[in-house]
Design an enzyme around this catalytic site. Structure first.
Site, PDB file in Angstrom:
ATOM      1  N   SER A 163       0.832  -1.202   0.000  1.00 10.75           N
ATOM      2  CA  SER A 163       0.000   0.000   0.000  1.00 10.75           C
ATOM      3  C   SER A 163       0.866   1.251   0.000  1.00 10.75           C
ATOM      4  O   SER A 163       0.347   2.351  -0.108  1.00 10.75           O
ATOM      5  CB  SER A 163      -0.937   0.004   1.205  1.00 10.75           C
ATOM      6  N   HIS A 200      -2.820  -2.559  -6.172  1.00 14.25           N
ATOM      7  CA  HIS A 200      -3.209  -2.126  -4.840  1.00 14.25           C
ATOM      8  C   HIS A 200      -4.708  -2.320  -4.669  1.00 14.25           C
ATOM      9  O   HIS A 200      -5.514  -1.505  -5.111  1.00 14.25           O
ATOM     10  CB  HIS A 200      -2.794  -0.655  -4.625  1.00 14.25           C
ATOM     11  N   ASN A 259      -4.459   6.789  -1.307  1.00 18.35           N
ATOM     12  CA  ASN A 259      -3.982   7.064   0.056  1.00 18.35           C
ATOM     13  C   ASN A 259      -3.343   8.439   0.157  1.00 18.35           C
ATOM     14  O   ASN A 259      -3.439   9.110   1.175  1.00 18.35           O
ATOM     15  CB  ASN A 259      -2.976   6.001   0.491  1.00 18.35           C
TER      16      ASN A 259
HETATM   17  P1  NAI Z   1      -1.594  -9.075   7.576  1.00 17.76           P
HETATM   18  O1  NAI Z   1      -0.619  -8.773   8.662  1.00 17.76           O
HETATM   19  O2  NAI Z   1      -3.034  -9.195   7.928  1.00 17.76           O
HETATM   20  O3  NAI Z   1      -1.157 -10.435   6.840  1.00 17.76           O
HETATM   21  C1  NAI Z   1       0.122 -10.717   6.389  1.00 17.76           C
HETATM   22  C2  NAI Z   1       0.243 -12.239   6.261  1.00 17.76           C
HETATM   23  O4  NAI Z   1       1.448 -12.527   5.570  1.00 17.76           O
HETATM   24  C3  NAI Z   1       0.316 -12.965   7.600  1.00 17.76           C
HETATM   25  O5  NAI Z   1      -0.662 -13.998   7.630  1.00 17.76           O
HETATM   26  C4  NAI Z   1       1.736 -13.524   7.640  1.00 17.76           C
HETATM   27  O6  NAI Z   1       1.810 -14.789   8.302  1.00 17.76           O
HETATM   28  C5  NAI Z   1       2.034 -13.677   6.166  1.00 17.76           C
HETATM   29  N1  NAI Z   1       3.472 -13.667   5.837  1.00 17.76           N
HETATM   30  C6  NAI Z   1       4.413 -12.801   6.264  1.00 17.76           C
HETATM   31  N2  NAI Z   1       5.602 -13.105   5.676  1.00 17.76           N
HETATM   32  C7  NAI Z   1       5.390 -14.155   4.877  1.00 17.76           C
HETATM   33  C8  NAI Z   1       6.195 -14.929   3.993  1.00 17.76           C
HETATM   34  N3  NAI Z   1       7.496 -14.652   3.845  1.00 17.76           N
HETATM   35  N4  NAI Z   1       5.644 -15.956   3.325  1.00 17.76           N
HETATM   36  C9  NAI Z   1       4.344 -16.236   3.474  1.00 17.76           C
HETATM   37  N5  NAI Z   1       3.509 -15.542   4.287  1.00 17.76           N
HETATM   38  C10 NAI Z   1       4.031 -14.531   4.978  1.00 17.76           C
HETATM   39  O7  NAI Z   1      -1.351  -7.962   6.467  1.00 17.76           O
HETATM   40  P2  NAI Z   1      -2.419  -7.263   5.494  1.00 17.76           P
HETATM   41  O8  NAI Z   1      -3.105  -6.167   6.205  1.00 17.76           O
HETATM   42  O9  NAI Z   1      -3.201  -8.311   4.830  1.00 17.76           O
HETATM   43  O10 NAI Z   1      -1.441  -6.567   4.438  1.00 17.76           O
HETATM   44  C11 NAI Z   1      -0.767  -7.292   3.450  1.00 17.76           C
HETATM   45  C12 NAI Z   1      -0.251  -6.347   2.402  1.00 17.76           C
HETATM   46  O11 NAI Z   1      -1.355  -5.662   1.819  1.00 17.76           O
HETATM   47  C13 NAI Z   1       0.687  -5.262   2.906  1.00 17.76           C
HETATM   48  O12 NAI Z   1       1.644  -5.003   1.947  1.00 17.76           O
HETATM   49  C14 NAI Z   1      -0.238  -4.058   3.104  1.00 17.76           C
HETATM   50  O13 NAI Z   1       0.433  -2.842   3.009  1.00 17.76           O
HETATM   51  C15 NAI Z   1      -1.172  -4.250   1.933  1.00 17.76           C
HETATM   52  N6  NAI Z   1      -2.485  -3.607   2.077  1.00 17.76           N
HETATM   53  C16 NAI Z   1      -3.148  -3.634   3.267  1.00 17.76           C
HETATM   54  C17 NAI Z   1      -4.384  -3.028   3.385  1.00 17.76           C
HETATM   55  C18 NAI Z   1      -5.156  -3.103   4.671  1.00 17.76           C
HETATM   56  O14 NAI Z   1      -6.155  -2.368   4.798  1.00 17.76           O
HETATM   57  N7  NAI Z   1      -4.789  -3.952   5.599  1.00 17.76           N
HETATM   58  C19 NAI Z   1      -5.004  -2.315   2.251  1.00 17.76           C
HETATM   59  C20 NAI Z   1      -4.257  -2.421   1.016  1.00 17.76           C
HETATM   60  C21 NAI Z   1      -3.028  -3.030   0.964  1.00 17.76           C
END
Ligand code: NAI
Length: 683
Positions: free
Chosen positions: A422, A443, A493
């Site tokens: 993001s 995104h 954003n």
């Molecule tokens: P989250 O923290 O909910 O989930 C991340 C997941 O990735 C976790 O389940 C973790 O175990 C897994 N993980 C971490 N390293 C790993 C690896 N090397 N191999 C496999 N799995 C791995 O994060 P979220 O919120 O889903 O965000 C994910 C991405 O999406 C980020 O880059 C964030 O900036 C982006 N994003 C998030 C938004 C939001 O509202 N939460 C909106 C738009 C984009």
């Protein structure tokens, strides 16, 4: 009859005496009712009326859907109320002829059926629809700032309880065939292989026509209508103000004052639509509708067979985003493998997907068939087969880079690598792979299943072909692609953050959260910035704000930081700016503001947003003003009736807004410093 050749209709007289009238609008992937399509239809019906067949079955010869509605582009050419009236009256004349045909008629609805398409079906004696989850019926005209105008407001009441009929027209929501049958909107829902024969049988057997349920008589009674209408207005006012969205109020008034005599109700329907369609709200809402088409049109119509359509998506990271992206891709018919380091995250993601499909699909067989496409893949076997790999792991540059380096050797040669970052610029990530041109940002917004937009983030090295394939994929999964430059915060954003920060600053200097949110809603935002911050999560918001503040010099309100430190992250923890109980916010009490006070809050919020929009436009973050408006409307819900920030600047007047910005600058300093782009904006 059969010897005539028409451009948009195929006329086929069968041995059993039934005429099948198949609509197949020329040079268009979907059927829309333009004036020329209607004119041909009128011509055919006039001929058939002179020498009536046993019955007429109206079908669609497209393999995708029945009729998507009137041709919205024609609305943009209307310059005055009289022209609008003539257009609507013409549609009514055609459908009145259909209604009064001397033989029976049936609409064979083989897929989506919207607006004018449903009004056409309502002018038939019977309606049969294809039993399929993709068949959805709706009268969405309010979303274009009008209401049904081809007799729909009149004829729906012949079959459907007015409370339900009005709700459908006031919300514009789409309904399933099961529900449509239950409320009497259609006669039956039939599987594909039996649909045509069922329609013909109906015309031959002539069953009694549907009637509205008995209770309708009471609900439509002239003494009862004003009471119900009052309730309806109250309901509508919770979501849409009459000065912003006049159409639902006009529809209620139309039913209340004109129900009873179909002819005079039809006349009034046309007058009312003509008057609404020339309003600013309707013009802007039509523009918003067309902006969607503009974004969809960025996809190439027939992606080359070499890369074809995506069949298999591999997603890494089963958190909030990855899990929901997986669910969404599965719902769009794709094969999905989902990988995470933690089995627990995978299990949770699958459970969420199951709950989503259970609610949507209801039938166990359909749910199972869909979930069969969704595989949990802790070992990452799917990497080798996937056409596209979407990374949605923690927002950490080093962790993401390590992941790309480790997966690249396992991928298909032509697979695209996508990041859902993001905030991290693609340039900071792409050199972790040997071919940096393969990485593109997609995104997605949270919640993925609801938000229509995806920013396509192109790094300086991203191969234009990869970017085009990412756009095609976005269209394939039913979302709107918005190409943006890879600069901090991309478009959405970046523009939203100063607006949210300003809400925090207003609060710190004494404005109540309720007043701030109300002022934004008065402007036309679907949700106030404080509630939005709590809903997104203050930790997520703070992370983005910090990142952008280092780039653009924003000062972040202390309250954001202290609340996150205290673990008060908003809706998800039950406490943020608001206190939340069972997912609902508790509204604090405060005195109501004067118009001047409200305006002051609005200026502070909206001008920071507009100033950032002007900066993004000047920097070329997106291709043009239309893309900027579309991004902010579909990415944030920005007051659609205002047609987006750039459109708003044009209608409110760039000079006037710039002066307001200057006066805020003199009161509050640097953060209201007008962007240099204002000098050229109105050129
Ligand atoms: P989250 O923290 O909910 O989930 C991340 C997941 O990735 C976790 O389940 C973790 O175990 C897994 N993980 C971490 N390293 C790993 C690896 N090397 N191999 C496999 N799995 C791995 O994060 P979220 O919120 O889903 O965000 C994910 C991405 O999406 C980020 O880059 C964030 O900036 C982006 N994003 C998030 C938004 C939001 O509202 N939460 C909106 C738009 C984009």
């Amino acid at each position: 009859m059969t010897d005539e050749i028409y451009k948009h209709w195929a006329v086929n007289e069968k041995d059993n005496g039934i005429v099948c009238l198949g609509i197949d609008v020329e040079n268009s992937s979907t059927n829309v009712l333009s004036a020329t399509v209607l004119a041909e239809f009128y011509q055919i019906l006039t001929k058939l009326a002179k020498n009536p067949p046993i019955g007429i079955a109206i079908t669609s010869n497209k393999n995708k859907g029945f009729i998507a509605g009137a041709d919205v582009k024609e609305f943009t050419k209307i310059s005055n109320q009289q022209e609008a009236l003539e257009l609507v009256q013409y549609g009514q004349t055609v459908f009145n002829l259909l209604d009064k045909m001397p033989c029976l008629t049936v609409a064979v609805i083989n897929g989506f059926c919207m607006g004018g398409g449903l009004e056409l079906a309502l002018a038939c004696d019977y309606r049969l629809a294809l039993e399929d989850p993709k068949t959805r019926l709706s009268l969405p005209e309010v979303r274009l700032g009008i209401h049904p105008g081809y007799g729909g407001t009149v004829r729906i009441l012949r079959y459907v309880n007015p409370l339900i009929a009005m709700d459908l027209m006031l919300t514009g929501r789409s309904i399933s065939t099961n529900y449509a049958k239950k409320i009497g909107l259609i006669d039956d829902a039939i599987p594909m292989r039996l649909l045509q024969s069922a329609a013909e049988k109906m015309l031959l057997k002539k069953p009694a026509k549907r009637k509205a349920p008995k209770i309708s008589k009471l609900l439509n009674n002239f003494l009862v209508r004003p009471i119900i209408a009052m309730q309806m207005r109250k309901q509508v006012s919770k979501k849409a103000k009459s000065e912003h969205y006049p159409a639902p109020y006009a529809l209620i008034e139309h039913w209340q004052k004109h129900y009873g005599n179909e002819t005079s109700m039809l006349n009034h329907e046309a007058q009312s639509v003509a008057s609404l369609s020339t309003s600013d709200a309707a013009k802007n809402l039509v523009r918003v509708f067309l902006l969607q088409d503009e974004l969809k049109a960025l996809a190439t119509p027939n992606p080359g067979n070499e890369h074809g359509n995506v069949k298999h998506v591999h997603i890494i990271g089963a958190g909030v985003m990855g899990g929901d992206i997986a669910t969404w891709c599965v719902s769009q018919g794709l094969q999905v493998t989902l990988q995470d380091l933690k089995a627990e995250s995978l299990a949770k993601a699958k459970q969420r997907a199951y709950s989503y499909f259970k609610k949507r699909l209801k039938k166990p067989l359909l749910i199972k068939g869909t979930m069969d496409r969704f595989a949990l893949d802790i070992n990452g076997y799917g990497l080798q087969k996937a056409d596209i790999v979407i990374e949605a792991i923690f927002e950490n540059k080093e962790v993401k880079r390590d992941l790309y380096t480790s997966i690249e050797p396992k991928l298909k040669k032509d697979a695209i690598i996508v990041t859902n970052t993001s905030s991290i610029e693609i340039e900071q990530l792409c050199d972790a792979i040997s071919d940096p041109t393969r990485l593109v940002g997609l995104h997605f917004f949270n919640p993925v299943t609801k938000m229509p937009l995806i920013e396509i983030v192109n790094g300086a090295q991203t191969d234009p072909d990869i970017s085009q394939r990412a756009i095609n994929f976005t269209k394939q999964i039913g979302k709107l692609p918005l190409p943006t430059k890879s600069s901090p915060g991309f478009l959405v954003n970046r523009i939203l953050t100063p607006y949210m920060i300003e809400a925090g600053l207003l609060h710190e200097t004494g404005s109540s959260i309720k007043d701030i949110d109300n002022a934004a809603k008065e402007f036309g935002m679907p949700m106030g910035p404080v509630e939005l911050a709590d809903t997104v999560g203050l930790d997520v918001g703070l992370h983005v704000a910090k990142l952008l503040s280092s780039e653009y010099g924003y000062s972040i309100p202390d309250s954001f930081e202290s609340m996150v430190e205290a673990g008060n992250l908003g809706k998800k923890t039950g406490k943020g700016f608001y206190t939340w109980k069972k997912g609902k916010k508790i509204m604090p009490k405060s005195k109501s503001l004067t118009e001047k006070e409200t305006k002051y809050i609005q200026n502070r919020l909206i001008l920071r947003l507009l100033n950032e929009a002007v900066a993004c436009y000047r920097e070329g973050v997106v291709a043009n003003k239309d893309h900027l408006d579309a991004g902010i409307i579909f990415g944030t819900g920005f007051a659609p009736f205002r047609g987006g920030p750039m459109n708003y600047i044009e209608t409110a007047g760039a000079d006037y807004l710039l002066n307001t910005l200057k006066s805020l600058h003199s009161q509050h300093g640097k953060r209201f410093d007008p962007d240099p782009g204002w000098q050229t904006i109105s050129e």
